[in-house]
Design a protein around this motif. Structure first.
Motif, mmCIF file in Angstrom:
data_model
loop_
_atom_site.group_PDB
_atom_site.id
_atom_site.type_symbol
_atom_site.label_atom_id
_atom_site.label_comp_id
_atom_site.label_asym_id
_atom_site.label_seq_id
_atom_site.Cartn_x
_atom_site.Cartn_y
_atom_site.Cartn_z
ATOM 1 N N HIS A 150 1.199 58.012 -73.934
ATOM 2 C CA HIS A 150 2.195 59.101 -73.864
ATOM 3 C C HIS A 150 2.921 59.570 -72.784
ATOM 4 O O HIS A 150 2.987 58.903 -71.187
ATOM 5 N N ASN A 202 -2.347 62.965 -80.142
ATOM 6 C CA ASN A 202 -1.999 63.400 -81.252
ATOM 7 C C ASN A 202 -1.941 61.498 -81.199
ATOM 8 O O ASN A 202 -2.135 60.566 -80.421
ATOM 9 N N ARG A 242 -5.545 60.487 -73.562
ATOM 10 C CA ARG A 242 -5.820 62.079 -74.863
ATOM 11 C C ARG A 242 -6.728 62.698 -74.412
ATOM 12 O O ARG A 242 -7.016 63.822 -74.954
ATOM 13 N N GLY A 279 0.605 73.698 -76.772
ATOM 14 C CA GLY A 279 0.843 73.076 -78.284
ATOM 15 C C GLY A 279 2.151 73.601 -78.809
ATOM 16 O O GLY A 279 2.989 74.531 -78.515
ATOM 17 N N TYR A 332 -1.445 74.510 -72.271
ATOM 18 C CA TYR A 332 -0.160 74.314 -72.620
ATOM 19 C C TYR A 332 -0.024 74.756 -73.844
ATOM 20 O O TYR A 332 -1.637 74.686 -74.211
ATOM 21 N N ASP A 363 -4.294 66.151 -75.642
ATOM 22 C CA ASP A 363 -2.721 65.952 -75.978
ATOM 23 C C ASP A 363 -3.970 64.719 -76.941
ATOM 24 O O ASP A 363 -3.548 63.192 -77.242
ATOM 25 N N ILE A 419 -0.505 70.046 -67.635
ATOM 26 C CA ILE A 419 -1.182 70.166 -68.828
ATOM 27 C C ILE A 419 -2.057 71.324 -68.849
ATOM 28 O O ILE A 419 -2.777 72.338 -69.368
#
Length: 299
Positions: free
Chosen positions: A203, A183, A177, A59, A57, A181, A54
């Protein structure tokens, strides 16, 4: 619709600056189920090497229509890390992400491989190399190469030498998350059902972190500083609350193969796993010289 190979392969490297604190490091550790005080208490805090996934990162940076890629096409296929020094518990890092190759799998889709080098901004030293393989459904058929010659690490055809169980919590995805992340697939039941799942899934990188933690416990006596390399292929999604069973095959003094299963369903979550121990490696990362030369020449 096939992806636009020429546009994608000529994308310049993406540079990302990321500042994180001890709070972020603790939050990541909790997100992968950590209980050892060394990873969840700021006094003498040790970052897990898996946190490199991470760090800086960028994206998914190519969802624009001109590339022929949409986020709904993207599946996480493979992940690996190589540590060149220990991850700091806090600091500022610079990530440089490059598309190393794109494989044409025809009607099945396409594979986009990316490499991210992570450097400490303080002295520009290389901390880690992170390789990611993305499978793009419907992105094949553009006439590209079908293989790069790399093969997944084989799982031995014999009983495992060790097994490590690591239960996940019902709210594991909600915790993980918060490491970045967001999502909705991992938190929103309606979005998960729209993607074909009964409920939100964990994840993939959280499962990867759990496997890394199991390997550190099972093969390194809990000493996270000994893990120098970790890689695997994603096979089946995990649901929060399920128990992960990591099977370990010893292949050498500091090298093991591994596979992670969902115990309740008897399905494989991670496979073709390889881990190496002995501390951070000063060896070159997984990107070969041909890839380096091609990218530097813009080919």
């Amino acid at each position: 619709m096939p992806l636009d190979y020429e546009r994608l392969i000529r994308m310049p490297p993406r540079e990302t600056i990321h500042t994180f604190t001890t709070r972020d490091t603790i939050l990541y550790a909790l997100g992968i189920g950590a209980e050892r005080l060394a990873h969840i208490y700021e006094d003498g805090l040790i970052a897990y090497p898996m946190m490199s996934v991470i760090a800086a990162y960028p994206g998914f940076f190519a969802p624009e229509p001109e590339y022929g890629v949409t986020p709904r096409q993207v599946l996480h296929g493979e992940q690996s890390i190589r540590l060149h020094r220990m991850m700091p518990a806090a600091g500022t890092v610079r990530g440089v992400t490059t598309i190393t190759d794109i494989l044409d799998k025809g009607a099945k889709g396409a594979v986009v491989n990316l490499t991210r080098s992570i450097h400490d901004v303080a002295d520009d030293s290389l901390i880690a190399t992170v390789d990611t393989g993305l499978f793009l459904r419907g992105g094949g058929g553009f006439g590209g190469i079908t293989t790069n010659g790399r093969r997944p690490h084989p799982i031995p055809d014999r009983p495992a030498d060790k097994e490590v169980r690591t239960p996940t919590r019902e709210n594991q995805a909600a915790i993980y998350r918060l490491s970045g992340d967001y999502n909705p697939l991992h938190i929103d039941p309606a979005r998960a059902q729209a993607m074909g799942f009964d409920k939100p899934i964990l994840h993939g990188l959280c499962t990867f972190g759990f496997a890394g933690r199991a390997l550190i416990e099972g093969q390194a006596g809990g000493d996270a500083s000994r893990l120098s390399r970790l890689g695997a292929r994603f096979s089946t999604p995990v649901f929060p609350g399920e128990t992960l069973l990591t099977r370990i095959w010893i292949e050498g003094k500091e090298r093991v193969a591994f596979q992670t299963l969902v115990e309740e369903r008897g399905v494989i979550a991670l496979t073709n796993g390889l881990a190496e121990f002995g501390g951070p490696s000063q060896q070159d990362d997984c990107v070969d010289d041909a890839h380096r030369t091609r990218r530097s020449q813009g080919k």
